[in-house]
Design a protein around this motif. Structure first.
Motif, PDB file in Angstrom:
ATOM      1  N   GLY A 218      -1.373  -9.526 -14.810  1.00 63.67           N
ATOM      2  CA  GLY A 218      -0.038  -9.800 -14.310  1.00 63.67           C
ATOM      3  C   GLY A 218       0.017 -11.081 -13.507  1.00 63.67           C
ATOM      4  N   GLU A 219       1.201 -11.349 -12.965  1.00 59.89           N
ATOM      5  CA  GLU A 219       1.443 -12.549 -12.168  1.00 59.89           C
ATOM      6  C   GLU A 219       1.556 -12.151 -10.702  1.00 59.89           C
ATOM      7  OE1 GLU A 219       4.795 -16.113 -11.637  1.00 59.89           O
ATOM      8  OE2 GLU A 219       5.094 -14.512 -13.116  1.00 59.89           O
ATOM      9  N   ILE A 220       0.546 -12.521  -9.932  1.00 57.90           N
ATOM     10  CA  ILE A 220       0.496 -12.122  -8.524  1.00 57.90           C
ATOM     11  C   ILE A 220      -0.071 -13.274  -7.706  1.00 57.90           C
ATOM     12  CG2 ILE A 220      -0.425 -10.474  -6.857  1.00 57.90           C
ATOM     13  CD1 ILE A 220      -0.803  -8.486  -9.123  1.00 57.90           C
ATOM     14  N   ARG A 221       0.612 -13.599  -6.639  1.00 59.45           N
ATOM     15  CA  ARG A 221       0.079 -14.550  -5.665  1.00 59.45           C
ATOM     16  C   ARG A 221      -0.303 -13.796  -4.396  1.00 59.45           C
ATOM     17  NH1 ARG A 221       0.941 -19.725  -7.377  1.00 59.45           N
ATOM     18  NH2 ARG A 221       2.637 -20.083  -8.864  1.00 59.45           N
ATOM     19  N   TYR A 222      -0.985 -14.471  -3.506  1.00 61.04           N
ATOM     20  CA  TYR A 222      -1.466 -13.810  -2.297  1.00 61.04           C
ATOM     21  C   TYR A 222      -0.321 -13.193  -1.508  1.00 61.04           C
ATOM     22  CZ  TYR A 222      -3.728 -13.038   2.184  1.00 61.04           C
ATOM     23  OH  TYR A 222      -4.193 -12.462   3.339  1.00 61.04           O
ATOM     24  N   GLU A 223       0.813 -13.906  -1.462  1.00 61.54           N
ATOM     25  CA  GLU A 223       1.906 -13.456  -0.609  1.00 61.54           C
ATOM     26  C   GLU A 223       2.931 -12.598  -1.342  1.00 61.54           C
ATOM     27  OE1 GLU A 223       3.129 -17.192  -2.638  1.00 61.54           O
ATOM     28  OE2 GLU A 223       1.327 -16.475  -1.584  1.00 61.54           O
ATOM     29  N   GLU A 224       2.917 -12.569  -2.678  1.00 63.04           N
ATOM     30  CA  GLU A 224       3.953 -11.838  -3.393  1.00 63.04           C
ATOM     31  C   GLU A 224       3.512 -11.502  -4.814  1.00 63.04           C
ATOM     32  OE1 GLU A 224       8.830 -12.023  -3.788  1.00 63.04           O
ATOM     33  OE2 GLU A 224       7.709 -13.738  -3.016  1.00 63.04           O
ATOM     34  N   SER A 225       4.059 -10.395  -5.356  1.00 64.42           N
ATOM     35  CA  SER A 225       3.774  -9.958  -6.725  1.00 64.42           C
ATOM     36  C   SER A 225       5.023 -10.133  -7.578  1.00 64.42           C
ATOM     37  CB  SER A 225       3.345  -8.485  -6.744  1.00 64.42           C
ATOM     38  OG  SER A 225       2.197  -8.273  -5.956  1.00 64.42           O
ATOM     39  N   TYR A 226       4.829 -10.541  -8.834  1.00 69.15           N
ATOM     40  CA  TYR A 226       5.948 -10.794  -9.732  1.00 69.15           C
ATOM     41  C   TYR A 226       5.873  -9.922 -10.996  1.00 69.15           C
ATOM     42  CZ  TYR A 226       6.255 -14.859  -6.690  1.00 69.15           C
ATOM     43  OH  TYR A 226       6.341 -15.664  -5.576  1.00 69.15           O
ATOM     44  N   ASP A 227       4.731  -9.893 -11.637  1.00 66.58           N
ATOM     45  CA  ASP A 227       4.503  -9.015 -12.790  1.00 66.58           C
ATOM     46  C   ASP A 227       3.335  -8.104 -12.414  1.00 66.58           C
ATOM     47  OD1 ASP A 227       6.253 -10.868 -13.786  1.00 66.58           O
ATOM     48  OD2 ASP A 227       5.052 -11.467 -15.506  1.00 66.58           O
ATOM     49  N   TYR A 228       3.597  -6.816 -12.234  1.00 64.55           N
ATOM     50  CA  TYR A 228       2.567  -5.926 -11.690  1.00 64.55           C
ATOM     51  C   TYR A 228       2.909  -4.480 -12.029  1.00 64.55           C
ATOM     52  CZ  TYR A 228       6.004  -4.998  -8.029  1.00 64.55           C
ATOM     53  OH  TYR A 228       7.128  -4.641  -7.350  1.00 64.55           O
ATOM     54  N   GLY A 229       1.971  -3.575 -11.754  1.00 60.31           N
ATOM     55  CA  GLY A 229       2.190  -2.171 -12.058  1.00 60.31           C
ATOM     56  C   GLY A 229       1.663  -1.256 -10.971  1.00 60.31           C
ATOM     57  N   TRP A 230       1.985   0.031 -11.104  1.00 60.59           N
ATOM     58  CA  TRP A 230       1.512   1.025 -10.151  1.00 60.59           C
ATOM     59  C   TRP A 230       1.536   2.399 -10.806  1.00 60.59           C
ATOM     60  CZ3 TRP A 230       6.263  -1.295  -9.920  1.00 60.59           C
ATOM     61  CH2 TRP A 230       7.390  -0.466  -9.917  1.00 60.59           C
ATOM     62  N   ILE A 231       0.876   3.366 -10.147  1.00 56.66           N
ATOM     63  CA  ILE A 231       0.862   4.761 -10.595  1.00 56.66           C
ATOM     64  C   ILE A 231       1.425   5.618  -9.474  1.00 56.66           C
ATOM     65  CG2 ILE A 231      -0.554   6.712 -11.364  1.00 56.66           C
ATOM     66  CD1 ILE A 231      -2.572   4.708 -12.442  1.00 56.66           C
ATOM     67  N   MET A 232       2.348   6.512  -9.831  1.00 56.30           N
ATOM     68  CA  MET A 232       3.002   7.376  -8.852  1.00 56.30           C
ATOM     69  C   MET A 232       2.753   8.836  -9.207  1.00 56.30           C
ATOM     70  SD  MET A 232       7.122   7.669  -8.110  1.00 56.30           S
ATOM     71  CE  MET A 232       7.433   8.665  -9.595  1.00 56.30           C
ATOM     72  N   ASN A 233       2.549   9.667  -8.193  1.00 57.49           N
ATOM     73  CA  ASN A 233       2.491  11.108  -8.397  1.00 57.49           C
ATOM     74  C   ASN A 233       3.905  11.578  -8.732  1.00 57.49           C
ATOM     75  OD1 ASN A 233       2.742  14.006  -7.685  1.00 57.49           O
ATOM     76  ND2 ASN A 233       0.621  13.781  -7.014  1.00 57.49           N
ATOM     77  N   ALA A 234       4.081  12.196  -9.903  1.00 57.41           N
ATOM     78  CA  ALA A 234       5.422  12.549 -10.382  1.00 57.41           C
ATOM     79  C   ALA A 234       6.082  13.626  -9.538  1.00 57.41           C
ATOM     80  CB  ALA A 234       5.348  13.001 -11.839  1.00 57.41           C
ATOM     81  N   GLU A 357      13.206  -4.161   2.819  1.00 59.02           N
ATOM     82  CA  GLU A 357      12.357  -5.345   2.961  1.00 59.02           C
ATOM     83  C   GLU A 357      11.868  -5.472   4.391  1.00 59.02           C
ATOM     84  OE1 GLU A 357      12.511 -10.241   2.513  1.00 59.02           O
ATOM     85  OE2 GLU A 357      14.320  -9.030   2.165  1.00 59.02           O
ATOM     86  N   GLY A 358      10.562  -5.661   4.538  1.00 57.59           N
ATOM     87  CA  GLY A 358       9.989  -5.855   5.860  1.00 57.59           C
ATOM     88  C   GLY A 358       8.719  -6.667   5.768  1.00 57.59           C
ATOM     89  N   ARG A 359       8.369  -7.359   6.848  1.00 58.97           N
ATOM     90  CA  ARG A 359       7.161  -8.179   6.838  1.00 58.97           C
ATOM     91  C   ARG A 359       6.717  -8.426   8.270  1.00 58.97           C
ATOM     92  NH1 ARG A 359       8.997 -12.545   4.499  1.00 58.97           N
ATOM     93  NH2 ARG A 359       8.538 -11.873   2.375  1.00 58.97           N
ATOM     94  N   ASP A 360       5.402  -8.339   8.485  1.00 59.36           N
ATOM     95  CA  ASP A 360       4.805  -8.678   9.777  1.00 59.36           C
ATOM     96  C   ASP A 360       5.470  -7.967  10.947  1.00 59.36           C
ATOM     97  OD1 ASP A 360       3.100 -10.433   8.430  1.00 59.36           O
ATOM     98  OD2 ASP A 360       4.494 -12.100   8.623  1.00 59.36           O
ATOM     99  N   GLY A 361       5.709  -6.666  10.773  1.00 58.75           N
ATOM    100  CA  GLY A 361       6.248  -5.868  11.854  1.00 58.75           C
ATOM    101  C   GLY A 361       7.748  -5.967  12.054  1.00 58.75           C
ATOM    102  N   THR A 382      11.214   1.869   9.967  1.00 55.64           N
ATOM    103  CA  THR A 382      10.398   0.850  10.625  1.00 55.64           C
ATOM    104  C   THR A 382       9.181   0.536   9.770  1.00 55.64           C
ATOM    105  OG1 THR A 382       9.118   2.526  11.828  1.00 55.64           O
ATOM    106  CG2 THR A 382      11.111   1.656  12.906  1.00 55.64           C
ATOM    107  N   PRO A 383       8.512  -0.605  10.027  1.00 53.84           N
ATOM    108  CA  PRO A 383       7.308  -0.937   9.247  1.00 53.84           C
ATOM    109  C   PRO A 383       6.221   0.129   9.351  1.00 53.84           C
ATOM    110  CG  PRO A 383       8.083  -2.825  10.492  1.00 53.84           C
ATOM    111  CD  PRO A 383       8.872  -1.651  10.973  1.00 53.84           C
ATOM    112  N   THR A 384       6.171   0.841  10.467  1.00 51.76           N
ATOM    113  CA  THR A 384       5.208   1.920  10.661  1.00 51.76           C
ATOM    114  C   THR A 384       5.985   3.169  11.115  1.00 51.76           C
ATOM    115  OG1 THR A 384       3.564   0.333  11.381  1.00 51.76           O
ATOM    116  CG2 THR A 384       3.111   2.629  11.871  1.00 51.76           C
ATOM    117  N   PRO A 385       5.855   4.295  10.421  1.00 48.22           N
ATOM    118  CA  PRO A 385       4.854   4.595   9.402  1.00 48.22           C
ATOM    119  C   PRO A 385       5.320   4.369   7.971  1.00 48.22           C
ATOM    120  CG  PRO A 385       5.938   6.591  10.022  1.00 48.22           C
ATOM    121  CD  PRO A 385       6.609   5.489  10.780  1.00 48.22           C
TER     122      PRO A 385
END
Length: 391
Positions: A218-234, A357-361, A382-385
């Motif tokens: 996929g297409e991923i940079r350090y700061e952001e993902s553009y083409d990517y995937g994931w697995i979720m518990n249904a 959307e959130g970043r750096d607290g 909030t960013p946490t948790p």
């Protein structure tokens, strides 16, 4: 005595393949155009060193000598890069073309050779040895970028080519396509050869705990993902794996091409695999040098042990029905503000599912709940948790 010598010599010659068999053309790619990637397949019947002849577009920047051309060979079964155009016997053919002759020691097996005519617009950090090189690369990019069309055009690529020779045989494109299909025949999930703005998902059930291999590009940079995937518990909607910059490696070509090729362990259960792409740079049309395995842009999940496929079932996942919904804000746009009141006749637990959307607290897109009587905030996203999701 003379007769014996002739018999021994004849026996010796019979064990050596004919010279023409050792120099057969196994793969040949010519008549390229700018921003094109093509491939060809070949089979080796024994271990050997193959000969490689390459004519590529020559760059005047630092780092890569073949700034307008890249070439590599993949093992068709393992998808491992077994050779790439980095070094060899070089000869300048013209002001804009470079000839390269090289050899590659390859095992018996099936191979795919790739030839790409994308411009290396960005330097590799591997080429930077100090501050001077870094500054030099910046100036190369500033003063050479606008001249790239002048230096690399279709006329140049008319002469560009790669030829692989050895003892073996060439195969048609249909055979190479079959090799690729074979890699997904026992797959649990196949979400590959994706185009721009794709949103694909596939549900699957594991009847037993299982080790699975995930092969994702996929297409991923350090700061952001553009083409990517994931697995979720249904059942729980918990994300249990995500293709990210930190757990991946360079996938070849442009730096933003990332590869995940590892085995993970999953408990028995129901899962959904997702893969999404943005509006550019995909197997339909690349906007930079493609990865080493461009036909597998996306994700393949398969059992680490083929025999475990018997304990896998696929299903079409549907979003859970919206029952007992108290408040719903979805597809919220920029600078939007939504509010809605609700009354609970008795104390009860509620489930909140929110994505923002959130970043750096700090949160930028988020929600909260206040007590209408007191104005006191009783819950806030909030960013946490909060758990990181997506990009």
């Amino acid at each position: 005595m003379k007769k014996t010598c002739l018999m021994i010599l004849a026996g010796t010659l019979s064990t050596i393949p004919p010279l023409h068999a050792q120099n057969q053309t196994l793969a040949e790619i010519r008549n390229m155009r700018m921003f094109e990637t093509r491939s060809a397949g070949f089979v080796l019947d024994r271990d050997q060193s193959v000969q490689i002849e390459l004519v590529g577009a020559l760059g005047n920047g630092r780092g890569h000598k073949l700034l307008g051309t890249s070439a590599w060979i993949l093992n068709a079964k393992t998808r491992e890069v077994v050779w790439q155009a980095r070094s060899g016997e070089e000869r300048r053919r013209s002001r804009k073309l470079l000839e390269l002759q090289d050899t590659a020691a390859l095992d018996k097996g099936e191979y795919e050779v790739y030839f790409s005519s994308f411009y290396y617009g960005f330097y590799s950090s591997d080429d930077v040895k100090g501050f001077g090189d870094a500054i030099g690369n910046v100036f190369d990019r500033i003063f050479d970028w606008n001249r790239r069309d002048e230096r690399f055009d279709d006329q140049i690529y008319d002469e560009a080519m790669i030829v692989v020779k050895g003892a073996g045989r060439a195969v048609p494109d249909a055979t190479v396509d079959e090799w690729r299909r074979e890699l997904t025949r026992d797959a649990i999930v196949t979400l590959t050869h994706l185009s721009d703005e794709a949103y694909e998902r596939q549900g699957f059930t594991l009847e037993r705990p299982m080790d699975v291999r995930i092969y994702a590009l996929g297409e991923i940079r350090y700061e952001e993902s553009y083409d990517y995937g994931w697995i979720m518990n249904a059942k729980t909607h918990e994300k249990i794996w995500q293709f990210s910059y930190r757990n991946s490696e360079h996938g070849g070509g442009d730096k933003k091409n990332r590869l995940f090729n590892e085995v993970i362990s999953l408990p028995a259960g129901d899962y959904v695999a997702y893969f999404v792409t943005d509006d550019s740079h995909s197997s339909r049309e690349w906007n930079a040098t493609p990865p080493y395995d461009p036909n597998f842009w996306g994700m393949v999940i398969r059992p680490a042990e083929t025999s475990m496929k018997a304990y896998v079932k696929n299903f079409e996942y549907a979003d859970p029905p919206e029952t007992n919904v108290i408040v719903k804000f979805t597809r919220v746009g920029d600078n939007d503000y939504h509010s809605q009141g609700f009354t609970l006749k008795k104390a009860l637990p509620v489930r909140i599912y929110a994505i923002g959307e959130g970043r750096d607290g700090e949160m930028f897109d988020y929600g909260w709940i206040t007590d209408a009587n007191t104005g006191k905030k009783v819950w806030e996203m909030t960013p946490t948790p909060a758990r990181k999701f997506g990009k």
